[in-house]
Design an enzyme around this catalytic site. Structure first.
Site, short mmCIF file in Angstrom:
data_model
loop_
_atom_site.label_atom_id
_atom_site.label_comp_id
_atom_site.label_asym_id
_atom_site.label_seq_id
_atom_site.Cartn_x
_atom_site.Cartn_y
_atom_site.Cartn_z
N LYS A 9 0.83 -1.21 0.00
CA LYS A 9 0.00 0.00 0.00
C LYS A 9 0.87 1.27 0.00
O LYS A 9 2.09 1.20 0.21
CB LYS A 9 -0.94 -0.05 1.21
CG LYS A 9 -2.00 -1.17 1.11
CD LYS A 9 -2.86 -1.20 2.37
CE LYS A 9 -3.99 -2.22 2.26
NZ LYS A 9 -4.82 -2.24 3.51
N TYR A 49 -12.40 -2.36 -3.34
CA TYR A 49 -12.95 -2.33 -1.97
C TYR A 49 -14.47 -2.21 -1.97
O TYR A 49 -15.05 -1.77 -0.97
CB TYR A 49 -12.32 -1.18 -1.18
CG TYR A 49 -10.92 -1.49 -0.66
CD1 TYR A 49 -10.66 -2.64 0.09
CD2 TYR A 49 -9.86 -0.61 -0.90
CE1 TYR A 49 -9.38 -2.91 0.57
CE2 TYR A 49 -8.58 -0.87 -0.42
CZ TYR A 49 -8.35 -2.02 0.32
OH TYR A 49 -7.09 -2.28 0.80
N ASN A 112 -1.94 0.08 7.26
CA ASN A 112 -1.49 -1.28 7.59
C ASN A 112 -0.68 -1.98 6.49
O ASN A 112 -0.59 -3.19 6.42
CB ASN A 112 -2.67 -2.14 8.08
CG ASN A 112 -3.73 -2.34 7.02
OD1 ASN A 112 -3.55 -1.93 5.86
ND2 ASN A 112 -4.82 -2.99 7.38
N HIS A 115 -2.03 -5.37 1.48
CA HIS A 115 -3.29 -6.07 1.19
C HIS A 115 -2.96 -7.47 0.70
O HIS A 115 -2.03 -7.66 -0.07
CB HIS A 115 -4.09 -5.35 0.10
CG HIS A 115 -5.23 -6.19 -0.43
ND1 HIS A 115 -6.45 -6.25 0.21
CD2 HIS A 115 -5.31 -7.05 -1.49
CE1 HIS A 115 -7.24 -7.10 -0.46
NE2 HIS A 115 -6.57 -7.59 -1.48
N GLU A 126 -9.49 -10.56 -7.83
CA GLU A 126 -8.57 -9.45 -7.64
C GLU A 126 -7.39 -9.52 -8.61
O GLU A 126 -6.95 -8.50 -9.13
CB GLU A 126 -8.08 -9.42 -6.18
CG GLU A 126 -9.20 -9.06 -5.21
CD GLU A 126 -8.78 -9.13 -3.75
OE1 GLU A 126 -7.62 -9.47 -3.45
OE2 GLU A 126 -9.64 -8.83 -2.89
P1 DAT Z 1 -7.81 -6.85 5.37
O1 DAT Z 1 -7.02 -5.73 4.74
O2 DAT Z 1 -7.08 -7.43 6.53
O3 DAT Z 1 -8.28 -7.89 4.39
P2 DAT Z 1 -10.56 -5.89 5.40
O4 DAT Z 1 -10.71 -6.50 4.05
O5 DAT Z 1 -11.57 -6.22 6.43
O6 DAT Z 1 -9.13 -6.18 6.02
O7 DAT Z 1 -10.58 -4.30 5.25
C1 DAT Z 1 -9.87 -3.67 4.21
C2 DAT Z 1 -9.12 -2.49 4.76
O8 DAT Z 1 -10.05 -1.53 5.28
C3 DAT Z 1 -8.21 -2.84 5.94
O9 DAT Z 1 -6.93 -3.24 5.53
C4 DAT Z 1 -8.16 -1.54 6.70
C5 DAT Z 1 -9.52 -0.95 6.46
N1 DAT Z 1 -10.43 -1.26 7.56
C6 DAT Z 1 -11.07 -2.43 7.79
N2 DAT Z 1 -11.82 -2.37 8.90
C7 DAT Z 1 -11.65 -1.12 9.38
C8 DAT Z 1 -12.15 -0.42 10.52
N3 DAT Z 1 -12.98 -1.01 11.39
N4 DAT Z 1 -11.75 0.87 10.71
C9 DAT Z 1 -10.91 1.46 9.84
N5 DAT Z 1 -10.39 0.86 8.75
C10 DAT Z 1 -10.76 -0.40 8.53
MG MG Z 2 -9.64 -7.80 2.90
#
Ligand code: DAT
Ligand code: MG
Length: 149
Positions: A9, A49, A112, A115, A126
């Site tokens: 990222k 997303y 973070n 991805h 994807e």
């Molecule tokens: P991951 O990246 O671990 O697959 P995800 O698909 O649930 O997690 O979410 C995509 C991204 O969105 C994640 O890397 C960070 C952001 N995100 C997810 N949940 C969040 C939250 N509760 N508050 C803020 N950002 C969040």
């Molecule tokens: Mg995810």
């Protein structure tokens, strides 16, 4: 062999962590079959997303992922999806185990670093979203018999 999509990222690129992130996955034994630097535009971000549309963090997430170049890659190997997820660590870096990418290099959920696809079905979607078929390489590595039994 499974394939999975990885994105270093914008924070990973800006902080000079492309190498360490890729290295952690590469040294695990996973094979890089595609890799490029791109700037994700709003349309691509919203498609990638889409599942999070409507959530409070959606707009900040799109702003973040489009804010600066990223490195997108496809990693291949047995159980590549699960192995990458485990190596990434928990979504919130505060919960990520030490030794994982997020546990070693990140502090906040909105920064973070990496991805990785969360299922084989999403991985396929994807990979197709970010890469053309002719960008995906099929090749043997001399080391493969020392990685794959
Ligand atoms: P991951 O990246 O671990 O697959 P995800 O698909 O649930 O997690 O979410 C995509 C991204 O969105 C994640 O890397 C960070 C952001 N995100 C997810 N949940 C969040 C939250 N509760 N508050 C803020 N950002 C969040
Ligand atoms: Mg995810």
């Amino acid at each position: 062999m499974e394939r999975t999509l990885v994105i270093v990222k914008p924070d990973g690129v800006q902080r000079g962590l492309i190498g360490p992130v890729v290295s952690k996955l590469e040294s695990r034994g996973l094979k890089i079959v595609a890799m490029k630097m791109i700037r994700i535009d709003r349309d691509l971000a919203e498609r990638h997303y889409g599942i999070h549309r409507g959530k409070a963090f959606f707009e900040p997430l799109v702003a973040y992922i489009t804010s600066s170049p990223v490195v997108v890659a496809v990693f291949e190997g047995n159980n590549a999806v699960q192995v990458v997820r485990n190596t990434m660590g928990a979504t919130n870096p505060a919960d990520a185990a030490p030794g994982t990418i997020r546990g070693d290099y990140a502090l906040e959920i909105g920064r973070n670093i990496i991805h990785g696809s969360d299922s084989t079905e999403n991985a396929q979607k994807e990979v197709d979203l970010f890469f053309q078929a002719d960008e995906l390489m099929s090749y043997e590595r001399a080391v493969d018999p020392w990685v794959f039994e």
